[in-house]
Design an enzyme around this catalytic site. Structure first.
Site, PDB file in Angstrom:
ATOM      1  N   LYS A  22      -2.073 -18.092  48.799  1.00 13.32           N
ATOM      2  CA  LYS A  22      -3.295 -17.753  48.045  1.00 13.32           C
ATOM      3  C   LYS A  22      -2.915 -17.522  46.578  1.00 13.32           C
ATOM      4  O   LYS A  22      -3.565 -18.030  45.669  1.00 13.32           O
ATOM      5  CB  LYS A  22      -3.922 -16.496  48.610  1.00 13.32           C
ATOM      6  CG  LYS A  22      -4.959 -15.838  47.707  1.00 13.32           C
ATOM      7  CD  LYS A  22      -5.553 -14.577  48.262  1.00 13.32           C
ATOM      8  CE  LYS A  22      -4.750 -13.358  48.037  1.00 13.32           C
ATOM      9  NZ  LYS A  22      -4.858 -12.756  46.695  1.00 13.32           N
ATOM     10  N   ASN A  23      -1.827 -16.774  46.352  1.00  9.32           N
ATOM     11  CA  ASN A  23      -1.488 -16.384  44.980  1.00  9.32           C
ATOM     12  C   ASN A  23      -0.797 -17.481  44.186  1.00  9.32           C
ATOM     13  O   ASN A  23      -0.458 -17.289  43.022  1.00  9.32           O
ATOM     14  CB  ASN A  23      -0.669 -15.088  44.985  1.00  9.32           C
ATOM     15  CG  ASN A  23      -1.517 -13.908  45.449  1.00  9.32           C
ATOM     16  OD1 ASN A  23      -2.745 -14.019  45.551  1.00  9.32           O
ATOM     17  ND2 ASN A  23      -0.877 -12.809  45.755  1.00  9.32           N
ATOM     18  N   CYS A 118     -10.276  -2.441  40.978  1.00  9.70           N
ATOM     19  CA  CYS A 118     -10.552  -2.647  42.400  1.00  9.70           C
ATOM     20  C   CYS A 118      -9.997  -1.429  43.122  1.00  9.70           C
ATOM     21  O   CYS A 118      -9.504  -0.492  42.519  1.00  9.70           O
ATOM     22  CB  CYS A 118      -9.907  -3.931  42.890  1.00  9.70           C
ATOM     23  SG  CYS A 118      -8.131  -3.823  42.936  1.00  9.70           S
ATOM     24  N   ARG A 123      -6.283  -2.065  37.238  1.00  7.83           N
ATOM     25  CA  ARG A 123      -5.999  -3.480  36.969  1.00  7.83           C
ATOM     26  C   ARG A 123      -6.298  -3.873  35.512  1.00  7.83           C
ATOM     27  O   ARG A 123      -7.158  -4.688  35.241  1.00  7.83           O
ATOM     28  CB  ARG A 123      -6.793  -4.374  37.935  1.00  7.83           C
ATOM     29  CG  ARG A 123      -6.726  -4.003  39.397  1.00  7.83           C
ATOM     30  CD  ARG A 123      -5.365  -4.139  40.033  1.00  7.83           C
ATOM     31  NE  ARG A 123      -4.896  -5.494  40.168  1.00  7.83           N
ATOM     32  CZ  ARG A 123      -5.178  -6.291  41.205  1.00  7.83           C
ATOM     33  NH1 ARG A 123      -5.974  -5.862  42.148  1.00  7.83           N
ATOM     34  NH2 ARG A 123      -4.691  -7.508  41.276  1.00  7.83           N
ATOM     35  N   PRO A 124      -5.643  -3.247  34.536  1.00  4.44           N
ATOM     36  CA  PRO A 124      -5.911  -3.584  33.130  1.00  4.44           C
ATOM     37  C   PRO A 124      -5.498  -5.022  32.788  1.00  4.44           C
ATOM     38  O   PRO A 124      -4.788  -5.660  33.568  1.00  4.44           O
ATOM     39  CB  PRO A 124      -5.049  -2.582  32.361  1.00  4.44           C
ATOM     40  CG  PRO A 124      -3.977  -2.183  33.292  1.00  4.44           C
ATOM     41  CD  PRO A 124      -4.566  -2.255  34.669  1.00  4.44           C
ATOM     42  N   ILE A 125      -5.932  -5.506  31.641  1.00  2.48           N
ATOM     43  CA  ILE A 125      -5.599  -6.863  31.201  1.00  2.48           C
ATOM     44  C   ILE A 125      -5.008  -6.865  29.796  1.00  2.48           C
ATOM     45  O   ILE A 125      -4.934  -7.902  29.135  1.00  2.48           O
ATOM     46  CB  ILE A 125      -6.859  -7.769  31.216  1.00  2.48           C
ATOM     47  CG1 ILE A 125      -7.982  -7.085  30.420  1.00  2.48           C
ATOM     48  CG2 ILE A 125      -7.285  -8.080  32.635  1.00  2.48           C
ATOM     49  CD1 ILE A 125      -9.115  -7.977  30.050  1.00  2.48           C
ATOM     50  N   ASP A 126      -4.554  -5.706  29.357  1.00  2.00           N
ATOM     51  CA  ASP A 126      -4.042  -5.587  27.988  1.00  2.00           C
ATOM     52  C   ASP A 126      -2.896  -6.546  27.699  1.00  2.00           C
ATOM     53  O   ASP A 126      -2.802  -7.112  26.603  1.00  2.00           O
ATOM     54  CB  ASP A 126      -3.609  -4.133  27.706  1.00  2.00           C
ATOM     55  CG  ASP A 126      -2.582  -3.638  28.728  1.00  2.00           C
ATOM     56  OD1 ASP A 126      -2.830  -3.784  29.944  1.00  2.00           O
ATOM     57  OD2 ASP A 126      -1.537  -3.142  28.310  1.00  2.00           O
ATOM     58  N   LEU A 127      -2.029  -6.765  28.686  1.00  2.00           N
ATOM     59  CA  LEU A 127      -0.868  -7.642  28.450  1.00  2.00           C
ATOM     60  C   LEU A 127      -1.311  -9.109  28.298  1.00  2.00           C
ATOM     61  O   LEU A 127      -0.749  -9.850  27.485  1.00  2.00           O
ATOM     62  CB  LEU A 127       0.152  -7.507  29.580  1.00  2.00           C
ATOM     63  CG  LEU A 127       0.721  -6.091  29.767  1.00  2.00           C
ATOM     64  CD1 LEU A 127       1.692  -6.047  30.940  1.00  2.00           C
ATOM     65  CD2 LEU A 127       1.387  -5.583  28.496  1.00  2.00           C
ATOM     66  N   ASP A 306       2.583  -6.216  48.083  1.00  4.25           N
ATOM     67  CA  ASP A 306       1.608  -6.798  49.015  1.00  4.25           C
ATOM     68  C   ASP A 306       2.050  -6.680  50.472  1.00  4.25           C
ATOM     69  O   ASP A 306       1.290  -7.032  51.374  1.00  4.25           O
ATOM     70  CB  ASP A 306       1.344  -8.262  48.683  1.00  4.25           C
ATOM     71  CG  ASP A 306       0.637  -8.401  47.349  1.00  4.25           C
ATOM     72  OD1 ASP A 306       0.585  -9.527  46.823  1.00  4.25           O
ATOM     73  OD2 ASP A 306       0.154  -7.385  46.826  1.00  4.25           O
ATOM     74  N   ARG A 398     -10.285 -12.838  52.567  1.00  5.29           N
ATOM     75  CA  ARG A 398      -9.961 -13.297  51.207  1.00  5.29           C
ATOM     76  C   ARG A 398      -8.574 -13.908  51.155  1.00  5.29           C
ATOM     77  O   ARG A 398      -8.305 -14.794  50.354  1.00  5.29           O
ATOM     78  CB  ARG A 398     -10.001 -12.122  50.230  1.00  5.29           C
ATOM     79  CG  ARG A 398     -11.377 -11.565  49.939  1.00  5.29           C
ATOM     80  CD  ARG A 398     -11.277 -10.531  48.828  1.00  5.29           C
ATOM     81  NE  ARG A 398     -10.422 -11.040  47.775  1.00  5.29           N
ATOM     82  CZ  ARG A 398      -9.600 -10.266  47.043  1.00  5.29           C
ATOM     83  NH1 ARG A 398      -9.546  -8.971  47.251  1.00  5.29           N
ATOM     84  NH2 ARG A 398      -8.831 -10.793  46.114  1.00  5.29           N
TER      85      ARG A 398
HETATM   86  C1  EPZ Z   1      -0.898 -10.370  41.360  1.00  7.15           C
HETATM   87  O1  EPZ Z   1      -1.898  -9.511  40.830  1.00  7.15           O
HETATM   88  C2  EPZ Z   1      -1.334 -10.675  42.779  1.00  7.15           C
HETATM   89  N1  EPZ Z   1      -2.620 -11.377  42.764  1.00  7.15           N
HETATM   90  C3  EPZ Z   1      -1.448  -9.382  43.585  1.00  7.15           C
HETATM   91  O2  EPZ Z   1      -1.775  -9.747  44.930  1.00  7.15           O
HETATM   92  C4  EPZ Z   1      -0.092  -8.687  43.585  1.00  7.15           C
HETATM   93  O3  EPZ Z   1      -0.191  -7.464  44.254  1.00  7.15           O
HETATM   94  C5  EPZ Z   1       0.366  -8.451  42.130  1.00  7.15           C
HETATM   95  O4  EPZ Z   1       0.381  -9.705  41.411  1.00  7.15           O
HETATM   96  C6  EPZ Z   1       1.753  -7.842  42.053  1.00  7.15           C
HETATM   97  O5  EPZ Z   1       2.681  -8.651  42.692  1.00  7.15           O
HETATM   98  C7  EPZ Z   1      -2.644 -12.706  42.476  1.00  7.15           C
HETATM   99  O6  EPZ Z   1      -1.621 -13.321  42.207  1.00  7.15           O
HETATM  100  C8  EPZ Z   1      -3.988 -13.370  42.495  1.00  7.15           C
HETATM  101  P1  EPZ Z   1       0.143  -7.663  37.943  1.00  7.15           P
HETATM  102  P2  EPZ Z   1      -1.885  -9.179  39.234  1.00  7.15           P
HETATM  103  O7  EPZ Z   1      -0.500  -8.117  36.694  1.00  7.15           O
HETATM  104  O8  EPZ Z   1      -1.469 -10.357  38.477  1.00  7.15           O
HETATM  105  C9  EPZ Z   1      -0.182  -3.655  35.465  1.00  7.15           C
HETATM  106  C10 EPZ Z   1      -2.880  -9.595  46.994  1.00  7.15           C
HETATM  107  O9  EPZ Z   1      -2.986  -8.709  47.852  1.00  7.15           O
HETATM  108  N2  EPZ Z   1      -0.777  -4.484  34.394  1.00  7.15           N
HETATM  109  O10 EPZ Z   1       1.550  -8.056  38.229  1.00  7.15           O
HETATM  110  O11 EPZ Z   1      -3.181  -8.532  38.894  1.00  7.15           O
HETATM  111  C11 EPZ Z   1      -1.172  -3.452  36.606  1.00  7.15           C
HETATM  112  O12 EPZ Z   1      -1.997  -2.344  36.341  1.00  7.15           O
HETATM  113  C12 EPZ Z   1      -2.986  -9.246  45.514  1.00  7.15           C
HETATM  114  O13 EPZ Z   1      -2.688 -10.821  47.248  1.00  7.15           O
HETATM  115  C13 EPZ Z   1      -1.003  -3.911  33.156  1.00  7.15           C
HETATM  116  O14 EPZ Z   1      -0.718  -2.741  32.928  1.00  7.15           O
HETATM  117  O15 EPZ Z   1      -0.740  -8.066  39.196  1.00  7.15           O
HETATM  118  C14 EPZ Z   1      -0.299  -3.185  37.798  1.00  7.15           C
HETATM  119  O16 EPZ Z   1       0.031  -1.808  37.802  1.00  7.15           O
HETATM  120  C15 EPZ Z   1      -3.216  -7.761  45.292  1.00  7.15           C
HETATM  121  N3  EPZ Z   1      -1.569  -4.677  32.182  1.00  7.15           N
HETATM  122  C16 EPZ Z   1       0.959  -3.991  37.479  1.00  7.15           C
HETATM  123  O17 EPZ Z   1       0.891  -4.358  36.096  1.00  7.15           O
HETATM  124  C17 EPZ Z   1      -1.894  -5.998  32.386  1.00  7.15           C
HETATM  125  O18 EPZ Z   1      -2.388  -6.654  31.448  1.00  7.15           O
HETATM  126  C18 EPZ Z   1       1.079  -5.266  38.305  1.00  7.15           C
HETATM  127  O19 EPZ Z   1      -0.009  -6.075  38.004  1.00  7.15           O
HETATM  128  C19 EPZ Z   1      -1.659  -6.556  33.660  1.00  7.15           C
HETATM  129  C20 EPZ Z   1      -1.095  -5.791  34.664  1.00  7.15           C
END
Ligand code: EPZ
Length: 418
Positions: A22-23, A118, A123-127, A306, A398
């Site tokens: 999925k990912n 969620c 789940r911020p998007i700042d990065l 996960d 999902r």
């Molecule tokens: C991906 O989510 C996966 N989803 C998640 O899988 C997975 O748990 C996660 O990576 C970690 O491995 C998909 O690939 C669709 P991150 P993503 O950005 O990209 C912080 C599942 O069950 N962060 O690596 O959203 C954030 O808050 C799902 O299949 C920032 O601070 O994860 C978190 O604490 C759940 N700023 C950490 O990084 C940002 O801009 C990891 O998030 C982005 C993230």
């Protein structure tokens, strides 16, 4: 609302085939926006999230055909003429945000609803946004939307504060059409990122180092048609590995390679599970007495967050004390209260969970609070005495294609109530 009913206590036996990841498929579908030609994704998992992100692309006039008979997704992006995807759809699926990088790269503009948090975290998007700005995009956030505009993206050196999977993917996709070279350091190293880069390179991108902490992208002008078969889902595979251990069974998992499963294999082996590689398959033998262990979730190649819920369910059924530390998401223990309803003994303290194994779990009605929590509760139901009803099963749909069918194929007494 659908629910899944499990009659616990039956050992599993036989083989189970793992679907595509999925990912991997979600960012790959988003990346198809970059191409002028036809993009064919073979062996695609027919999952709710795949259907939603396909609708997101349709909402900006891409042509997306989901061929369920042949498990294929076919995307034509030449007709895209809208730069604001449907807000309701974006809110339904966080991963929709992954279209931002391709959109700003190809069209120089996108206006997208801010993805909500969620259950597992804010789940911020700042990065993501810092990366787009570093490539020269103007970013405006307000009224629940984020807008990115750029006449031209220029390559740059970007050092991520955290190896975020989504930010690495989004910035990598944006950089594929930026002028010159982009280097992303402290990049996420998950296998799905390497798979996405392979897809992009097949389309004509110039990406090196994906799957390591340092990724180099040289911008190109155009992308062509592509056909791709995504990698297998290592989290689905891990989920079935835990199914074998929690039911004290021996099963074979088909279509996997041990490389991507190393962190999961390491922890299950530490518990006493016997895991053997058999070509592209793994034989999992969970019939021995297993030991408690400690787990700390980390970015890949550390133990995957996960798989945290699934392991909590398994450790709840193993005599002794285990500690799980969740370092990735701030609120990813919501499955614990549901497992406690089944008799588990779990104490949560901030980001740590102390699990005292119990002699038996007992079946009851429990609620899936998110995708992996729901899968973990099904696993607990396989081991519990009596029947377990897992409600809000849409969470599980999902990310798992027919989980009850696959478990039934292994001999579990499990069915879906519509
Ligand atoms: C991906 O989510 C996966 N989803 C998640 O899988 C997975 O748990 C996660 O990576 C970690 O491995 C998909 O690939 C669709 P991150 P993503 O950005 O990209 C912080 C599942 O069950 N962060 O690596 O959203 C954030 O808050 C799902 O299949 C920032 O601070 O994860 C978190 O604490 C759940 N700023 C950490 O990084 C940002 O801009 C990891 O998030 C982005 C993230």
């Amino acid at each position: 609302m659908d629910k899944i009913v499990v009659k616990g206590g039956k050992p599993l036996t036989g083989d189970v085939k793992i679907s595509s990841a999925k990912n991997s498929v979600l960012p790959i579908i988003a990346a198809s926006i970059l191409s002028n030609g036809k993009c064919i994704i073979e062996n695609a998992p027919m999952l709710e999230d795949v259907f939603v992100i396909s609708d997101v692309l349709r909402s900006i006039s891409a042509d997306v055909n989901i061929d369920r008979d042949n498990n294929r997704v076919i995307i034509e992006s030449s007709n895209i003429c809208d730069f604001e995807p449907c807000c309701d759809l974006v809110k339904k699926l966080r991963a929709s945000f992954l279209i931002m990088g391709p959109m700003v790269a190809r069209f120089g503009r996108v206006r997208i609803s801010l993805p909500g948090g969620c259950n597992i975290g804010t789940r911020p998007i700042d990065l993501h946004l810092k990366g787009f700005a570093a490539l020269g995009a103007d970013i405006n956030v307000g009224y629940g939307y984020v807008e990115a505009k750029a006449n031209e993206l220029i390559g740059n050196n970007i050092y991520l504060d955290f190896p975020s999977v989504g930010a690495t993917e989004n910035i990598m996709m944006a950089a594929t059409m930026a002028k010159g070279e982009t280097i992303i350091e402290n990049a996420a190293e998950e296998p799905e990122i390497e798979d996405l880069a392979n897809y992009l390179n097949k389309m004509g991108a110039n990406i090196k180092g994906a799957g390591t902490g340092k990724i180099k992208i040289v911008g190109v002008k155009e992308f062509k048609s592509v056909t791709h078969r995504p990698i297998y889902d290592r989290i689905e595979a891990g989920t079935f590995m835990v199914a074998s251990a929690i039911t004290k069974s021996k099963i074979k998992i088909l279509g996997v390679d041990e490389e991507h499963l190393k962190p999961i294999i390491a922890k299950l082996t530490e518990m006493g599970v016997i895991i053997e590689v058999d070509n592209d398959n793994l034989v999992i033998d969970g019939r021995r007495e297993l030991k408690p262990i400690d787990i700390k979730t980390m970015p890949y190649p550390g133990f995957p967050t996960d798989m945290q819920a699934q392991m909590m369910g398994l450790l709840s059924s193993i005599k002794g004390t285990s500690v799980i530390t969740e370092t990735i998401f701030e609120n990813r223990f919501m499955h614990a209260p549901e497992m406690k309803r089944m008799g588990a003994n779990i104490k949560i303290d901030g980001r740590s969970a102390v699990i005292e194994g119990v002699n038996k779990l007992t079946g009851c009605e429990v609620k899936a609070t998110d995708l992996r929590a729901g899968a973990a509760l099904i696993l607990c139901g396989l081991a519990a005495e009596g029947n377990t009803e897992v409600t809000d099963i849409y969470h599980v749909d999902r990310g798992y294609m027919g989980i009850e069918k696959k478990l039934k194929g292994l001999g579990a007494e499990i069915y879906r109530c519509f």
